[in-house]
Design a protein around this motif. Structure first.
Motif, PDB file in Angstrom:
ATOM      1  N   SER A  16      20.541 -56.013  16.215  1.00  0.00           N
ATOM      2  CA  SER A  16      19.639 -55.093  16.920  1.00  0.00           C
ATOM      3  C   SER A  16      20.407 -54.428  18.055  1.00  0.00           C
ATOM      4  O   SER A  16      21.386 -54.969  18.561  1.00  0.00           O
ATOM      5  CB  SER A  16      18.436 -55.861  17.460  1.00  0.00           C
ATOM      6  OG  SER A  16      18.859 -56.867  18.351  1.00  0.00           O
ATOM      7  N   PHE A  17      19.971 -53.248  18.409  1.00  0.00           N
ATOM      8  CA  PHE A  17      20.595 -52.482  19.495  1.00  0.00           C
ATOM      9  C   PHE A  17      19.536 -52.166  20.538  1.00  0.00           C
ATOM     10  O   PHE A  17      18.382 -51.905  20.187  1.00  0.00           O
ATOM     11  CB  PHE A  17      21.180 -51.163  18.968  1.00  0.00           C
ATOM     12  CG  PHE A  17      22.333 -51.350  18.025  1.00  0.00           C
ATOM     13  CD1 PHE A  17      23.596 -51.649  18.522  1.00  0.00           C
ATOM     14  CD2 PHE A  17      22.159 -51.241  16.651  1.00  0.00           C
ATOM     15  CE1 PHE A  17      24.667 -51.816  17.657  1.00  0.00           C
ATOM     16  CE2 PHE A  17      23.230 -51.409  15.787  1.00  0.00           C
ATOM     17  CZ  PHE A  17      24.491 -51.698  16.297  1.00  0.00           C
ATOM     18  N   PRO A  18      19.943 -52.140  21.801  1.00  0.00           N
ATOM     19  CA  PRO A  18      18.965 -51.743  22.822  1.00  0.00           C
ATOM     20  C   PRO A  18      18.716 -50.239  22.762  1.00  0.00           C
ATOM     21  O   PRO A  18      19.618 -49.475  22.427  1.00  0.00           O
ATOM     22  CB  PRO A  18      19.642 -52.142  24.137  1.00  0.00           C
ATOM     23  CG  PRO A  18      21.093 -52.174  23.840  1.00  0.00           C
ATOM     24  CD  PRO A  18      21.243 -52.469  22.377  1.00  0.00           C
ATOM     25  N   SER A  19      17.494 -49.863  23.036  1.00  0.00           N
ATOM     26  CA  SER A  19      17.171 -48.426  23.109  1.00  0.00           C
ATOM     27  C   SER A  19      16.108 -48.259  24.197  1.00  0.00           C
ATOM     28  O   SER A  19      15.512 -49.249  24.621  1.00  0.00           O
ATOM     29  CB  SER A  19      16.641 -47.929  21.754  1.00  0.00           C
ATOM     30  OG  SER A  19      15.289 -48.288  21.620  1.00  0.00           O
ATOM     31  N   PRO A  20      15.888 -47.037  24.650  1.00  0.00           N
ATOM     32  CA  PRO A  20      14.890 -46.839  25.716  1.00  0.00           C
ATOM     33  C   PRO A  20      13.510 -47.381  25.298  1.00  0.00           C
ATOM     34  O   PRO A  20      12.722 -47.812  26.138  1.00  0.00           O
ATOM     35  CB  PRO A  20      14.853 -45.329  25.898  1.00  0.00           C
ATOM     36  CG  PRO A  20      16.152 -44.846  25.369  1.00  0.00           C
ATOM     37  CD  PRO A  20      16.542 -45.779  24.285  1.00  0.00           C
ATOM     38  N   ARG A  23      14.343 -52.910  21.834  1.00  0.00           N
ATOM     39  CA  ARG A  23      15.412 -53.212  20.871  1.00  0.00           C
ATOM     40  C   ARG A  23      15.046 -52.701  19.484  1.00  0.00           C
ATOM     41  O   ARG A  23      13.898 -52.825  19.037  1.00  0.00           O
ATOM     42  CB  ARG A  23      15.664 -54.721  20.831  1.00  0.00           C
ATOM     43  CG  ARG A  23      16.250 -55.259  22.119  1.00  0.00           C
ATOM     44  CD  ARG A  23      16.863 -56.608  21.940  1.00  0.00           C
ATOM     45  NE  ARG A  23      18.162 -56.571  21.291  1.00  0.00           N
ATOM     46  CZ  ARG A  23      19.316 -56.300  21.914  1.00  0.00           C
ATOM     47  NH1 ARG A  23      19.317 -56.053  23.204  1.00  0.00           N
ATOM     48  NH2 ARG A  23      20.451 -56.282  21.248  1.00  0.00           N
ATOM     49  N   VAL A  24      16.058 -52.097  18.842  1.00  0.00           N
ATOM     50  CA  VAL A  24      15.838 -51.583  17.482  1.00  0.00           C
ATOM     51  C   VAL A  24      16.535 -52.521  16.507  1.00  0.00           C
ATOM     52  O   VAL A  24      17.734 -52.764  16.619  1.00  0.00           O
ATOM     53  CB  VAL A  24      16.434 -50.151  17.354  1.00  0.00           C
ATOM     54  CG1 VAL A  24      16.270 -49.628  15.940  1.00  0.00           C
ATOM     55  CG2 VAL A  24      15.797 -49.219  18.351  1.00  0.00           C
ATOM     56  N   THR A  52      26.450 -50.256  10.078  1.00  0.00           N
ATOM     57  CA  THR A  52      26.423 -51.459  10.930  1.00  0.00           C
ATOM     58  C   THR A  52      26.874 -52.673  10.124  1.00  0.00           C
ATOM     59  O   THR A  52      27.664 -53.488  10.600  1.00  0.00           O
ATOM     60  CB  THR A  52      25.000 -51.669  11.488  1.00  0.00           C
ATOM     61  OG1 THR A  52      24.616 -50.485  12.177  1.00  0.00           O
ATOM     62  CG2 THR A  52      24.947 -52.854  12.426  1.00  0.00           C
TER      63      THR A  52
ATOM     64  N   GLU B 396      31.193 -49.190  18.475  1.00  0.00           N
ATOM     65  CA  GLU B 396      30.605 -48.107  19.270  1.00  0.00           C
ATOM     66  C   GLU B 396      31.561 -46.927  19.368  1.00  0.00           C
ATOM     67  O   GLU B 396      31.171 -45.762  19.242  1.00  0.00           O
ATOM     68  CB  GLU B 396      30.311 -48.656  20.669  1.00  0.00           C
ATOM     69  CG  GLU B 396      29.422 -47.774  21.516  1.00  0.00           C
ATOM     70  CD  GLU B 396      29.309 -48.351  22.914  1.00  0.00           C
ATOM     71  OE1 GLU B 396      29.403 -47.571  23.870  1.00  0.00           O
ATOM     72  OE2 GLU B 396      29.154 -49.592  23.038  1.00  0.00           O
TER      73      GLU B 396
END
Lengths: 226, 401
Positions: A16-20, A23-24, A52, B396
């Motif tokens: 998962s990735f942080p997003s505004p 987490r996505v 990913t 990234e």
């Protein structure tokens, strides 16, 4: 019967990735096993988590949850130096936009594979020339990368990835920026390498390439299906 | 890694790094080079002043102080007497004391003037002057009032005189017994009392020589223009000064001027402090501005070279390798800028020294300091960008491909 250790294995990998908006979840419990000599192709729409998954397989990223085993060795908790050591010799990666150093020649780009490995100058050069011959670009060795066609650039990128004879070759949309003819020549290149014994994991959204693969998996909404 | 391929890879990496943004690299290079020009000039001025201070002390003599009649406005100065020198010599047996009376004598032959110093056998060694030929005046010369002189080498050259030659001063003949190299004229008017300067055309003769130029009486001949006191090496001038002052108190506290190395260097120190403060601030400002420009260059480089960083990480580069790449690139820019800045400063120093006679000096320290500082500057101002680059995850970085 003794089972052969898979080159790459993922058990319950989540990422998962942080997003505004919070987490996505990109990968939601992926299990994957790639055996030596296979040509595995993962297809799926954009944003499905293919890249990913490839980055985790190429040891460029870590899963949030789950285990990744490379040649039977768990790599998720490895120290930076050991991980970099594995990345140097055991995996080769081909990127969609080639990632070539435009000011350098094709041969110099392949030689860049040895930048953090070392070895003897003459040996490195011999291996680089051999890699260029394998992808059919021996005659372009001294041409600057910027004057090569897109198909040639991608083949130089493949030569760079295989110059150290990795255990696993991973390719992220390798034909995404190529016309049909160049895509065929690049895919033929992958096929020849696989036939010579190299294990290949390729992600693409182009289902027209499936005929080259020995196994096909589909990535959709972070889940991998056969 | 073997040395040759490693060197080849590094050279190539650095060359391409510098060429990646020639405009930006050039601007940083210029800013840092200006800073190092300013810094090198500052160091050259400070070193020039330091050398000047050493010259002044050498001119006066090592560990030497001088006492002179204090100039007084309106009134005549209280005279200084040779007997006061004798009193000092008696009361301060560990010190070497020498008094001198100074005359300006015209030479009718070539219508020039020479400085005649009527003194004793101690003045020459005390002032650190060295004999080039012959001997110094000795005790016997002084006791007997022998017509023997020691002349400066400049005068010997002018007169084509050697040891044993006869020279005529105010119709009196003297035999040259020694030729000495005097000071280099370092005690200049703006910093030091002119009465202790000697110039280059100098004759030393015994104070007891039976001459009285200018029609002076015997009492007047007993007067001294200066008394020099040399303190032994194990003592400080500042320790002996109050004792000597006390001994000559009969002349009154205001009656005498005392010149010590500290007083001599006060002017130079004032200059050193001013230059250090003003020049140092300018050099520091230039270097910080150069460093900031360099940092912005490095930050922009990191942003522009994300795919390259990703590729390097994919090929096995560690975080340390990435940080080292950016740091070495920065150090290369600052190092070359320092060399260019020092080259320009060297040129300026030469021009200023030749055209304006300003005492500037460029030595090994003025080269090593900036070079060391260049590397430090490169490391300090690339630390943050290099750290930033090193901590970008390879995945990234490659997403920015």
């Amino acid at each position: 019967m003794k089972l052969e250790t898979p080159v790459l294995r993922m058990d319950g990998v989540c990422k998962s990735f942080p997003s505004p908006a919070g987490r996505v979840e990109v990968l939601k419990g992926v299990d994957l096993e790639i055996r030596r000599g296979e040509f595995v192709m993962i297809t799926g729409p954009s944003g499905s988590g293919k890249t990913t998954l490839l980055h985790i397989g190429a040891l460029l990223d870590f899963p949030t949850v789950g285990r990744v085993l490379f040649d039977g060795q768990e790599v998720s908790g490895l120290e930076e130096d050991r991980l970099c050591g594995l990345r140097k010799r055991t995996v080769g990666v081909v990127f969609q936009r080639f990632c070539l150093l435009s000011r350098r020649t094709a041969l110099e780009n392949v030689l860049f594979r040895f930048r953090y490995v070392g070895g003897e100058d003459r040996e490195n050069r011999r291996a680089a020339v051999e890699a260029l011959e394998t992808v059919g670009l021996a005659e372009a060795a001294d041409r600057p990368a910027r004057v090569l066609s897109a198909g040639e650039m991608q083949r130089v990128a493949i030569a760079r990835a295989i110059a150290l004879r990795p255990d696993l070759l991973l390719a992220d949309e390798p034909t995404g920026n190529l016309d049909a003819a160049s895509a065929v020549s690049v895919m033929e290149c992958f096929r020849r390498l696989n036939e010579a014994g190299l294990t290949v994991l390729l992600v693409t959204h182009n289902e027209g390439l499936l005929r080259y693969a020995s196994r096909h998996l589909v990535c959709a909404e972070g889940v991998l299906k056969s | 890694m073997s040395v040759r391929p490693a060197l080849r890879f590094w050279t190539r990496d650095l060359w391409e790094g510098a060429r990646s943004e020639p405009g930006r690299v050039g601007l940083s290079f210029l800013a840092v080079a200006i800073g190092f020009t300013a810094l090198t000039l500052l160091l050259a001025v400070l070193d020039g002043l330091r050398a000047r201070a050493q010259d002044l002390v050498r001119e006066l003599g090592a560990n030497v102080m001088a006492v002179l009649p204090a100039p007084r406005e309106g009134d005549a100065a209280i005279p200084l007497l040779r007997t006061q020198g004798e009193r000092l010599a008696l009361q301060l047996p560990e010190c070497r004391v020498s008094a001198l009376r100074r005359y300006e004598v015209g030479m009718p032959a070539d219508k020039s003037r020479v400085t005649v110093l009527a003194t004793d056998e101690f003045l020459l060694p005390l002032r650190g002057w060295t004999l080039e030929a012959g001997r110094n005046l000795d005790r016997r010369d002084v006791q007997e009032g022998a017509r023997h002189v020691v002349i400066s080498s400049a005068l010997a050259r002018r007169w084509k005189a050697g040891i044993g030659s006869l020279v005529s001063l105010e119709q009196t003949s003297f035999r040259v017994v020694g030729i000495a190299a005097l000071g280099g004229g370092g005690l200049e008017q703006e910093t030091v009392d002119t009465r202790i300067q000697t110039g280059e055309q100098v004759v030393l003769l015994p104070h007891s020589a039976p001459v009285a130029w200018g029609g002076e009486s015997r009492e007047e001949i007993q007067r001294a223009d200066a008394i020099f006191v040399q303190v032994p090496p194990d003592k400080m001038v500042a320790d002996v000064l109050p004792v000597a002052r006390e001994l000559l108190d009969d002349a009154g506290k205001e009656g005498l001027s005392w010149i010590t190395p500290d007083i001599l260097l006060r002017g130079v120190h004032r200059w050193q402090n001013a230059v250090r403060l003003a020049g140092g601030s300018i050099a520091l400002l230039c270097l910080v501005l150069g460093g900031t420009t360099l940092m912005s260059l490095m930050l922009a480089n990191v942003r522009d070279r994300l795919p390259e960083i990703g590729l390097r990480r994919a090929l096995g580069a560690t975080r340390r390798d990435i940080a080292r790449l950016f740091t070495v690139e920065a150090c290369l820019v600052t190092g070359l800028a320092a060399v260019a800045g020092m080259g320009l400063a060297g040129l300026l120093v030469e021009v200023i020294r030749r055209r304006f006679g300003v005492p500037l000096q460029l030595g090994a320290a003025q080269v090593l300091w900036p070079l060391g500082l260049a590397v430090a500057l490169g490391i300090v101002f690339s630390y943050w960008p290099a750290r930033l680059a090193a901590h970008i995850s390879p995945a990234e970085a490659l997403r920015n491909e």
